[in-house]
Design a protein around this motif. Structure first.
Motif, PDB file in Angstrom:
ATOM      1  N   GLU A  27      28.362  54.731  49.290  1.00  0.00           N
ATOM      2  CA  GLU A  27      28.370  53.446  49.075  1.00  0.00           C
ATOM      3  C   GLU A  27      27.019  52.465  49.453  1.00  0.00           C
ATOM      4  O   GLU A  27      26.244  52.992  50.486  1.00  0.00           O
ATOM      5  N   LYS A  28      26.749  51.525  48.495  1.00  0.00           N
ATOM      6  CA  LYS A  28      25.802  50.506  48.521  1.00  0.00           C
ATOM      7  C   LYS A  28      26.448  49.252  48.554  1.00  0.00           C
ATOM      8  O   LYS A  28      26.625  48.678  47.397  1.00  0.00           O
ATOM      9  N   ILE A  29      26.313  48.440  49.587  1.00  0.00           N
ATOM     10  CA  ILE A  29      26.871  47.116  49.388  1.00  0.00           C
ATOM     11  C   ILE A  29      26.004  46.016  48.885  1.00  0.00           C
ATOM     12  O   ILE A  29      24.814  45.849  49.271  1.00  0.00           O
ATOM     13  N   PRO A  30      26.092  45.437  47.741  1.00  0.00           N
ATOM     14  CA  PRO A  30      25.218  44.507  47.186  1.00  0.00           C
ATOM     15  C   PRO A  30      24.971  43.191  47.856  1.00  0.00           C
ATOM     16  O   PRO A  30      26.200  42.881  48.742  1.00  0.00           O
ATOM     17  N   PRO A  31      24.074  42.548  47.910  1.00  0.00           N
ATOM     18  CA  PRO A  31      24.102  41.218  48.429  1.00  0.00           C
ATOM     19  C   PRO A  31      24.979  40.359  47.672  1.00  0.00           C
ATOM     20  O   PRO A  31      25.485  40.511  46.631  1.00  0.00           O
ATOM     21  N   GLU A  33      28.125  40.032  48.224  1.00  0.00           N
ATOM     22  CA  GLU A  33      29.454  40.688  47.850  1.00  0.00           C
ATOM     23  C   GLU A  33      30.739  39.938  48.693  1.00  0.00           C
ATOM     24  O   GLU A  33      31.373  39.828  47.990  1.00  0.00           O
ATOM     25  N   ALA A  34      30.256  39.637  49.879  1.00  0.00           N
ATOM     26  CA  ALA A  34      31.292  38.773  50.724  1.00  0.00           C
ATOM     27  C   ALA A  34      31.695  37.634  50.064  1.00  0.00           C
ATOM     28  O   ALA A  34      32.885  37.399  50.299  1.00  0.00           O
ATOM     29  N   GLU A  35      30.709  36.853  49.576  1.00  0.00           N
ATOM     30  CA  GLU A  35      30.939  35.669  48.977  1.00  0.00           C
ATOM     31  C   GLU A  35      31.873  35.873  47.671  1.00  0.00           C
ATOM     32  O   GLU A  35      32.818  34.947  47.467  1.00  0.00           O
ATOM     33  N   ASP A  36      31.537  36.785  46.875  1.00  0.00           N
ATOM     34  CA  ASP A  36      32.141  37.064  45.722  1.00  0.00           C
ATOM     35  C   ASP A  36      33.615  37.409  46.112  1.00  0.00           C
ATOM     36  O   ASP A  36      34.753  37.189  45.326  1.00  0.00           O
ATOM     37  N   ILE A  37      33.963  38.290  46.958  1.00  0.00           N
ATOM     38  CA  ILE A  37      35.154  38.864  47.605  1.00  0.00           C
ATOM     39  C   ILE A  37      36.081  37.480  48.050  1.00  0.00           C
ATOM     40  O   ILE A  37      36.998  37.323  47.609  1.00  0.00           O
ATOM     41  N   LYS A 155      31.773  41.423  42.025  1.00  0.00           N
ATOM     42  CA  LYS A 155      31.111  40.663  41.021  1.00  0.00           C
ATOM     43  C   LYS A 155      31.840  40.519  39.591  1.00  0.00           C
ATOM     44  O   LYS A 155      32.161  39.569  39.080  1.00  0.00           O
ATOM     45  N   THR A 156      32.177  41.761  39.108  1.00  0.00           N
ATOM     46  CA  THR A 156      33.107  41.558  37.915  1.00  0.00           C
ATOM     47  C   THR A 156      34.117  40.906  38.013  1.00  0.00           C
ATOM     48  O   THR A 156      34.662  40.528  37.125  1.00  0.00           O
ATOM     49  N   THR A 157      34.996  41.342  39.054  1.00  0.00           N
ATOM     50  CA  THR A 157      36.218  40.893  39.370  1.00  0.00           C
ATOM     51  C   THR A 157      36.332  39.319  39.411  1.00  0.00           C
ATOM     52  O   THR A 157      36.926  38.706  38.969  1.00  0.00           O
ATOM     53  N   LYS A 158      35.122  38.654  40.120  1.00  0.00           N
ATOM     54  CA  LYS A 158      35.035  37.172  40.284  1.00  0.00           C
ATOM     55  C   LYS A 158      34.841  36.587  38.886  1.00  0.00           C
ATOM     56  O   LYS A 158      35.659  35.863  38.316  1.00  0.00           O
ATOM     57  N   GLU A 159      34.157  37.314  37.989  1.00  0.00           N
ATOM     58  CA  GLU A 159      33.885  36.846  36.583  1.00  0.00           C
ATOM     59  C   GLU A 159      35.241  36.938  35.770  1.00  0.00           C
ATOM     60  O   GLU A 159      35.557  35.661  34.999  1.00  0.00           O
ATOM     61  N   LYS A 337      40.231  45.096  50.889  1.00  0.00           N
ATOM     62  CA  LYS A 337      40.621  44.872  52.130  1.00  0.00           C
ATOM     63  C   LYS A 337      40.547  43.523  52.673  1.00  0.00           C
ATOM     64  O   LYS A 337      41.314  43.201  53.587  1.00  0.00           O
ATOM     65  N   VAL A 338      40.344  42.578  51.774  1.00  0.00           N
ATOM     66  CA  VAL A 338      40.117  41.270  52.210  1.00  0.00           C
ATOM     67  C   VAL A 338      41.259  40.489  51.415  1.00  0.00           C
ATOM     68  O   VAL A 338      42.150  39.545  51.806  1.00  0.00           O
ATOM     69  N   VAL A 339      41.458  40.827  50.063  1.00  0.00           N
ATOM     70  CA  VAL A 339      42.312  40.105  49.064  1.00  0.00           C
ATOM     71  C   VAL A 339      43.597  40.475  49.345  1.00  0.00           C
ATOM     72  O   VAL A 339      44.575  39.553  49.322  1.00  0.00           O
ATOM     73  N   TYR A 340      44.124  41.740  49.839  1.00  0.00           N
ATOM     74  CA  TYR A 340      45.468  42.018  49.729  1.00  0.00           C
ATOM     75  C   TYR A 340      46.064  41.406  51.013  1.00  0.00           C
ATOM     76  O   TYR A 340      47.261  40.874  50.821  1.00  0.00           O
ATOM     77  N   PRO A 341      45.448  41.451  52.125  1.00  0.00           N
ATOM     78  CA  PRO A 341      46.121  40.691  53.388  1.00  0.00           C
ATOM     79  C   PRO A 341      46.052  39.284  53.066  1.00  0.00           C
ATOM     80  O   PRO A 341      47.415  38.474  53.532  1.00  0.00           O
ATOM     81  N   ALA A 342      45.257  38.550  52.315  1.00  0.00           N
ATOM     82  CA  ALA A 342      45.402  37.277  52.035  1.00  0.00           C
ATOM     83  C   ALA A 342      46.693  36.953  50.950  1.00  0.00           C
ATOM     84  O   ALA A 342      47.350  35.802  51.285  1.00  0.00           O
ATOM     85  N   SER A 343      46.496  37.658  50.170  1.00  0.00           N
ATOM     86  CA  SER A 343      47.831  37.590  49.266  1.00  0.00           C
ATOM     87  C   SER A 343      49.306  37.763  49.863  1.00  0.00           C
ATOM     88  O   SER A 343      50.230  37.020  49.611  1.00  0.00           O
ATOM     89  N   SER A 344      49.280  38.674  50.953  1.00  0.00           N
ATOM     90  CA  SER A 344      50.430  38.837  51.563  1.00  0.00           C
ATOM     91  C   SER A 344      50.858  37.623  52.405  1.00  0.00           C
ATOM     92  O   SER A 344      51.959  37.479  52.556  1.00  0.00           O
TER      93      SER A 344
END
Length: 383
Positions: A27-31, A33-37, A155-159, A337-344
């Motif tokens: 795993e390599k977390i890009p810069p 990413e939290a904002e994109d998520i 990043k791709t998901t956001k775009e 991990k962020v989107v699913y709880p927000a959607s629920s």
């Protein structure tokens, strides 16, 4: 394969050098990413609100159309080699499951005649081991009918979601913008998937997961003769009714037992088998699938209205609700991990419903499934 060849094959697979889940580079977390998520979570909530305005009911951001829900049993093999005895599969056993078939997009009214990826999800009960949430005793496992994930990283998901929101109602304009991307084939593939029987469709994890000591993807393979035969039939553009996939599924489960094999594909090369980017298929010829369990679903009514309502309004399925030894890995899973709880959370609030912490099959509405072998197919032999 005779017994000697089978033993040689198993030994060869056991001797391969598998990536450890804590190895450097998994795993390599890009810069950023939290904002994109967070941006994706906000967009998904916006899509849910748009659907609410049409239906006056809030659905999940994706996989909104329930095609059927069934109960069955996950059977872990007795003779697994050591390298496959990982996590919940470390010991032979039988685990009750409830499973949902779905269509991937966030529109619950999507016409079945429109080719799109299809989903399958199951909640596994009575699972031993250390959970991410100590109040849970179930393992959630989700699948998709395409082996590669077009929303390949945060990043791709956001775009891509931004493009779908702005141009989803104008396919020529959407395609124009997709064709300007380097991943255009990946993004357009969803519109040309094989539109066939749901119970006959192979399903994939798409993303990587911890598999005990190792890293793996998983898939679910239909294996009964009837399921294989029905795969040859596809939905015609002029088919009637528009919910034909639901009708086919209900007809199948009402007459037949369903049989699947659960297989894992272990990671051996992070360049060939990236964890952070889910848009690349791990070559099954170089990195073979290996069977660890069977899923058996006895014949039953696959469209119980009470069960459908309970799943959609009260249940939550999330791969982060489960064992630490099956930890979701990579950018798409950190996004979940962020989107699913927000959607629920939004769904419960807008529908005035409470999430139910389902810990036992006894909490699941609908009749208990009959025993295997009551249909036209013999019970699955796990070997």
């Amino acid at each position: 394969m005779d017994n000697s060849n089978k033993a040689e094959h198993q030994q060869a697979m056991a001797n391969r050098k598998y990536i450890h889940w804590q190895d450097e580079g998994v795993e390599k977390i890009p810069p950023n990413e939290a904002e994109d998520i967070q941006a994706v979570a906000d967009m998904i909530n916006g899509m849910q609100k748009a659907q609410y305005n049409m239906h006056r009911h809030c659905y999940t951001g994706t996989h909104a159309r329930t095609q059927g829900i069934v109960k069955g049993m996950l059977i872990v093999k007795e003779d697994l080699p050591k390298h496959l005895k990982q996590s919940v599969f470390a010991h032979a056993g039988e685990y009750p499951v409830v499973c949902r078939y779905s269509s991937e997009p966030g529109d619950p009214g999507l016409d079945d005649r429109i080719p799109q990826p299809r989903g399958f999800a199951m909640k596994v009960f009575n699972v031993p081991g250390e959970m991410f949430d100590s109040t849970k005793t179930t393992q959630d496992i989700e699948f998709n009918s395409t082996p590669a994930l077009d929303l390949a990283d945060a990043k791709t998901t956001k775009e891509i979601i931004d493009l779908r929101i702005n141009y989803g109602g104008n396919q020529p304009e959407l395609y124009k913008r997709l064709e300007a991307r380097p991943d255009t084939d990946l993004q357009k593939f969803r519109d040309s998937v094989r539109n066939t029987h749901l119970e006959s469709t192979r399903q994939y994890s798409q993303t990587a997961y911890r598999f005990g000591d190792y890293v793996a993807k998983y898939c679910l393979v239909p294996v009964s003769a009837t399921q294989k035969k029905l795969y040859e039939e596809t939905v015609k553009p002029d088919a009637d009714p528009s919910d034909i996939l639901h009708q086919w599924l209900q007809n199948f489960h009402g007459e037949h037992d369903a049989e699947y094999l659960l297989r894992f594909q272990l990671c051996e090369n992070l360049h060939d088998q990236p964890v952070e980017y889910a848009g690349k298929v791990w070559d099954p010829e170089k990195y073979p699938w290996q069977t660890v369990a069977a899923l058996v679903i006895p014949k039953q009514d696959s469209f119980n209205y009470e069960l459908k309502s309970f799943w959609e309004d009260h249940m939550r399925l999330d791969p982060w609700l489960g064992l630490k030894t099956l930890q979701p890995l990579g950018s798409p899973n950190r996004l979940r991990k962020v989107v699913y709880p927000a959607s629920s959370k939004l769904r419960r609030m807008m529908n005035g419903r409470q999430e139910v912490n389902v810990s036992s099959m006894d909490q699941i509405p609908g009749p208990a499934p009959p025993q295997m072998g009551s249909g036209n197919i013999e019970p699955l032999k796990v070997n």
